[in-house]
Design a protein around this motif. Structure first.
Motif, PDB file in Angstrom:
ATOM      1  N   ILE A   2       0.888  -1.289   0.015  1.00 43.29           N
ATOM      2  CA  ILE A   2      -0.117  -0.107   0.045  1.00 43.29           C
ATOM      3  C   ILE A   2       0.848   1.384  -0.134  1.00 43.29           C
ATOM      4  CG2 ILE A   2      -1.575   1.057   1.259  1.00 43.29           C
ATOM      5  CD1 ILE A   2      -2.896  -1.191   0.258  1.00 43.29           C
ATOM      6  N   THR A   3       0.613   2.180  -0.883  1.00 41.00           N
ATOM      7  CA  THR A   3       1.250   3.453  -0.847  1.00 41.00           C
ATOM      8  C   THR A   3       0.340   4.614  -0.697  1.00 41.00           C
ATOM      9  OG1 THR A   3       2.626   2.684  -2.592  1.00 41.00           O
ATOM     10  CG2 THR A   3       2.600   5.056  -2.395  1.00 41.00           C
ATOM     11  N   ARG A   4       0.642   5.402   0.555  1.00 44.77           N
ATOM     12  CA  ARG A   4      -0.229   6.628   0.606  1.00 44.77           C
ATOM     13  C   ARG A   4       0.518   7.937   0.420  1.00 44.77           C
ATOM     14  NH1 ARG A   4      -4.108   4.428   4.304  1.00 44.77           N
ATOM     15  NH2 ARG A   4      -3.488   2.410   4.753  1.00 44.77           N
ATOM     16  N   LYS A   5       0.033   8.843  -0.525  1.00 42.97           N
ATOM     17  CA  LYS A   5       0.562   9.897  -0.796  1.00 42.97           C
ATOM     18  C   LYS A   5      -0.413  11.169  -0.387  1.00 42.97           C
ATOM     19  CE  LYS A   5       2.655  12.861  -4.383  1.00 42.97           C
ATOM     20  NZ  LYS A   5       2.711  14.059  -3.496  1.00 42.97           N
ATOM     21  N   THR A   6       0.100  11.869   0.510  1.00 40.31           N
ATOM     22  CA  THR A   6      -0.535  13.119   1.071  1.00 40.31           C
ATOM     23  C   THR A   6      -0.612  14.147  -0.001  1.00 40.31           C
ATOM     24  OG1 THR A   6       0.285  12.740   3.035  1.00 40.31           O
ATOM     25  CG2 THR A   6      -0.681  14.871   2.999  1.00 40.31           C
ATOM     26  N   THR A   7      -2.023  14.456  -0.177  1.00 35.16           N
ATOM     27  CA  THR A   7      -2.300  15.565  -1.330  1.00 35.16           C
ATOM     28  C   THR A   7      -2.860  16.809  -0.803  1.00 35.16           C
ATOM     29  OG1 THR A   7      -4.524  14.422  -1.403  1.00 35.16           O
ATOM     30  CG2 THR A   7      -2.636  13.746  -2.952  1.00 35.16           C
ATOM     31  N   GLY A   8      -3.358  16.835   0.483  1.00 35.10           N
ATOM     32  CA  GLY A   8      -3.746  17.859   1.302  1.00 35.10           C
ATOM     33  C   GLY A   8      -3.483  17.834   2.910  1.00 35.10           C
ATOM     34  N   TYR A   9      -3.281  18.937   3.439  1.00 35.31           N
ATOM     35  CA  TYR A   9      -2.956  19.101   4.749  1.00 35.31           C
ATOM     36  C   TYR A   9      -3.491  20.213   5.673  1.00 35.31           C
ATOM     37  CZ  TYR A   9      -0.056  18.469   9.079  1.00 35.31           C
ATOM     38  OH  TYR A   9       0.446  18.506  10.296  1.00 35.31           O
ATOM     39  N   ASN A  10      -4.147  20.210   6.477  1.00 36.47           N
ATOM     40  CA  ASN A  10      -4.686  21.577   7.163  1.00 36.47           C
ATOM     41  C   ASN A  10      -4.990  21.285   8.544  1.00 36.47           C
ATOM     42  OD1 ASN A  10      -5.793  24.137   7.370  1.00 36.47           O
ATOM     43  ND2 ASN A  10      -7.673  23.692   6.367  1.00 36.47           N
ATOM     44  N   THR A  11      -4.536  22.341   9.442  1.00 32.10           N
ATOM     45  CA  THR A  11      -4.600  22.484  10.769  1.00 32.10           C
ATOM     46  C   THR A  11      -4.927  23.748  10.881  1.00 32.10           C
ATOM     47  OG1 THR A  11      -2.577  23.111  11.260  1.00 32.10           O
ATOM     48  CG2 THR A  11      -2.793  20.612  11.380  1.00 32.10           C
ATOM     49  N   PRO A  12      -5.502  24.269  12.303  1.00 33.03           N
ATOM     50  CA  PRO A  12      -5.869  25.604  12.494  1.00 33.03           C
ATOM     51  C   PRO A  12      -4.578  26.529  12.334  1.00 33.03           C
ATOM     52  CG  PRO A  12      -7.037  24.209  13.920  1.00 33.03           C
ATOM     53  CD  PRO A  12      -5.954  23.275  13.188  1.00 33.03           C
ATOM     54  N   THR A  13      -3.412  25.915  12.574  1.00 30.64           N
ATOM     55  CA  THR A  13      -2.310  26.726  12.720  1.00 30.64           C
ATOM     56  C   THR A  13      -1.199  26.351  11.661  1.00 30.64           C
ATOM     57  OG1 THR A  13      -1.457  25.059  14.383  1.00 30.64           O
ATOM     58  CG2 THR A  13      -2.682  27.162  15.135  1.00 30.64           C
ATOM     59  N   VAL A  14      -1.673  25.729  10.591  1.00 29.81           N
ATOM     60  CA  VAL A  14      -0.637  25.172   9.568  1.00 29.81           C
ATOM     61  C   VAL A  14       0.426  26.531   8.978  1.00 29.81           C
ATOM     62  CG1 VAL A  14      -2.106  24.952   7.763  1.00 29.81           C
ATOM     63  CG2 VAL A  14      -0.195  23.634   7.756  1.00 29.81           C
ATOM     64  N   THR A  15       1.641  26.296   8.860  1.00 28.86           N
ATOM     65  CA  THR A  15       2.382  27.317   8.244  1.00 28.86           C
ATOM     66  C   THR A  15       2.362  26.711   6.658  1.00 28.86           C
ATOM     67  OG1 THR A  15       4.527  26.274   8.626  1.00 28.86           O
ATOM     68  CG2 THR A  15       3.532  27.903  10.289  1.00 28.86           C
TER      69      THR A  15
ATOM     70  N   GLY B 126      -8.036  11.673  20.512  1.00 27.92           N
ATOM     71  CA  GLY B 126      -9.498  11.733  19.651  1.00 27.92           C
ATOM     72  C   GLY B 126     -10.130  10.831  18.791  1.00 27.92           C
ATOM     73  N   THR B 127     -10.650  11.248  18.049  1.00 25.15           N
ATOM     74  CA  THR B 127     -11.300  10.458  16.820  1.00 25.15           C
ATOM     75  C   THR B 127     -11.040  10.843  15.607  1.00 25.15           C
ATOM     76  OG1 THR B 127     -13.327  11.336  16.782  1.00 25.15           O
ATOM     77  CG2 THR B 127     -13.274   9.580  18.618  1.00 25.15           C
ATOM     78  N   SER B 128     -11.109   9.953  14.560  1.00 27.58           N
ATOM     79  CA  SER B 128     -10.906  10.416  13.174  1.00 27.58           C
ATOM     80  C   SER B 128     -12.213   9.735  12.242  1.00 27.58           C
ATOM     81  CB  SER B 128      -9.657  10.047  12.713  1.00 27.58           C
ATOM     82  OG  SER B 128      -9.429   8.708  12.797  1.00 27.58           O
ATOM     83  N   GLU B 129     -12.602  10.525  11.565  1.00 23.45           N
ATOM     84  CA  GLU B 129     -13.516   9.924  10.356  1.00 23.45           C
ATOM     85  C   GLU B 129     -12.818   9.932   9.126  1.00 23.45           C
ATOM     86  OE1 GLU B 129     -17.771  10.852  10.913  1.00 23.45           O
ATOM     87  OE2 GLU B 129     -17.313  11.965   8.811  1.00 23.45           O
ATOM     88  N   ILE B 130     -12.889   8.974   8.443  1.00 25.33           N
ATOM     89  CA  ILE B 130     -12.320   8.954   7.224  1.00 25.33           C
ATOM     90  C   ILE B 130     -13.162   8.439   5.818  1.00 25.33           C
ATOM     91  CG2 ILE B 130     -10.175   7.842   5.920  1.00 25.33           C
ATOM     92  CD1 ILE B 130      -9.182   7.044   8.750  1.00 25.33           C
ATOM     93  N   VAL B 131     -13.171   9.487   5.093  1.00 26.16           N
ATOM     94  CA  VAL B 131     -14.140   9.111   3.932  1.00 26.16           C
ATOM     95  C   VAL B 131     -13.155   8.614   2.818  1.00 26.16           C
ATOM     96  CG1 VAL B 131     -15.649  10.108   2.125  1.00 26.16           C
ATOM     97  CG2 VAL B 131     -15.664  11.185   4.253  1.00 26.16           C
ATOM     98  N   VAL B 132     -13.701   7.625   2.341  1.00 25.40           N
ATOM     99  CA  VAL B 132     -12.824   6.801   1.424  1.00 25.40           C
ATOM    100  C   VAL B 132     -13.704   6.539   0.031  1.00 25.40           C
ATOM    101  CG1 VAL B 132     -11.780   4.309   0.952  1.00 25.40           C
ATOM    102  CG2 VAL B 132     -11.872   5.353   3.132  1.00 25.40           C
TER     103      VAL B 132
ATOM    104  N   SER C  66     -13.524  19.406  18.615  1.00 31.40           N
ATOM    105  CA  SER C  66     -13.282  20.372  17.628  1.00 31.40           C
ATOM    106  C   SER C  66     -12.161  19.601  16.673  1.00 31.40           C
ATOM    107  CB  SER C  66     -12.222  21.413  18.296  1.00 31.40           C
ATOM    108  OG  SER C  66     -13.240  22.146  19.374  1.00 31.40           O
ATOM    109  N   PRO C  67     -12.291  20.064  15.386  1.00 36.88           N
ATOM    110  CA  PRO C  67     -11.415  19.396  14.367  1.00 36.88           C
ATOM    111  C   PRO C  67      -9.932  20.167  14.743  1.00 36.88           C
ATOM    112  CG  PRO C  67     -12.963  20.900  13.412  1.00 36.88           C
ATOM    113  CD  PRO C  67     -13.064  20.778  14.652  1.00 36.88           C
ATOM    114  N   VAL C  68      -8.927  19.180  14.517  1.00 37.17           N
ATOM    115  CA  VAL C  68      -7.525  19.511  14.632  1.00 37.17           C
ATOM    116  C   VAL C  68      -6.719  19.316  13.429  1.00 37.17           C
ATOM    117  CG1 VAL C  68      -7.721  19.511  17.122  1.00 37.17           C
ATOM    118  CG2 VAL C  68      -6.897  17.607  15.817  1.00 37.17           C
ATOM    119  N   LEU C  69      -7.066  18.583  12.592  1.00 42.97           N
ATOM    120  CA  LEU C  69      -6.259  17.904  11.460  1.00 42.97           C
ATOM    121  C   LEU C  69      -7.212  17.511  10.434  1.00 42.97           C
ATOM    122  CD1 LEU C  69      -3.598  17.715   9.896  1.00 42.97           C
ATOM    123  CD2 LEU C  69      -3.506  15.441  11.303  1.00 42.97           C
ATOM    124  N   ARG C  70      -6.930  17.772   9.332  1.00 44.97           N
ATOM    125  CA  ARG C  70      -7.742  17.504   8.026  1.00 44.97           C
ATOM    126  C   ARG C  70      -6.758  17.273   6.984  1.00 44.97           C
ATOM    127  NH1 ARG C  70     -13.084  19.358   5.943  1.00 44.97           N
ATOM    128  NH2 ARG C  70     -13.695  17.994   7.449  1.00 44.97           N
TER     129      ARG C  70
END
Length: 167
Positions: free
Chosen positions: A44-57, A119-125, A147-151
Motif C-alpha cells: 500500500i502506498t499513501r501520498k498526502t495531497t492535502g494537509y490542514n490544521t488551524p495553525t498550519v504554516t 481523539g477520533t478520526s473520520e475517514i471518507v474513502v 473540535s477538528p484539529v487536522l484534515r
C-alpha cells in the motif's frame, strides 16, 4: 374445392404478416459476477495531497505534501468483499468501524469511524478496486474535544503481493 383454397390463401397470408411484425423475446439478462478484492498481503502506498490544521504554516503544508508512505500489510476481506477498515485507515486511525459503505462493481464508497490519539478520526474513502489492485482517495478529519484539529487528503494505491505470511 377451388373456392376453399382461394379463401384460405388470403387468410394464411394475413396470419403470416401478423407474426412478422412482432419483436422476438429479449435475451435473458446475464448477471455480472461481482468484483471481489482478495485477502492477502498487499503493498500500500499513501501520498498526502492535502494537509490542514488551524495553525498550519506554509512550510508545514509543503512538508506534508512530500509525505509518501509504503507499507506491506495483510488485508482481511469479509464475506461481502469489504476490506478490513483498519487496513484502509493506516496511521490515521485504529479500532476503525464502517459508519456506512457501498461496495458495487469494483467501486468502494465508505466512511470509517476510528480512534486517533486523544481523539477520533473520520475517514471518507472513495475509489475503485479489482481482485488484486486498488486506487482510493481518502479525506481524514481528526477531532479532539469536539473540535477538528487536522484534515488530510491522500491518494492510496495498492497491489496484492500474495498470501499473508504465516503468523
Amino acid at each position: 374445392m377451388r373456392t376453399i383454397i382461394s379463401a384460405a390463401l388470403p387468410l394464411g397470408a394475413i396470419c403470416l404478416l401478423a407474426s412478422c411484425g412482432s419483436d422476438p423475446a429479449p435475451p435473458p439478462q446475464v448477471e455480472e459476477a461481482p468484483v471481489m478484492m482478495r485477502a492477502g498481503q498487499w503493498a500500500i502506498t499513501r501520498k498526502t495531497t492535502g494537509y490542514n490544521t488551524p495553525t498550519v504554516t506554509p512550510a508545514q503544508y509543503q512538508a506534508a505534501l512530500r509525505q509518501v508512505s509504503e507499507d506491506k500489510i495483510c488485508i482481511a476481506i469479509d464475506k461481502d468483499g469489504v476490506p478490513a477498515a483498519d487496513a484502509l485507515a493506516g496511521a490515521d486511525g485504529k479500532d476503525c468501524t464502517y459508519k456506512d459503505k457501498m461496495v458495487r462493481k469494483g467501486r468502494l464508497i465508505a466512511t470509517l469511524s476510528c480512534t486517533a490519539g486523544k481523539g477520533t478520526s473520520e475517514i471518507v474513502v472513495e475509489g475503485n478496486y479489482t481482485a488484486d489492485t486498488l486506487t482510493l482517495g481518502t479525506t481524514m478529519t481528526k477531532t479532539e474535544g469536539g473540535s477538528p484539529v487536522l484534515r488530510t487528503t491522500q491518494d492510496l494505491t495498492g497491489k496484492r503481493d500474495g498470501d499473508c505470511p504465516p503468523s
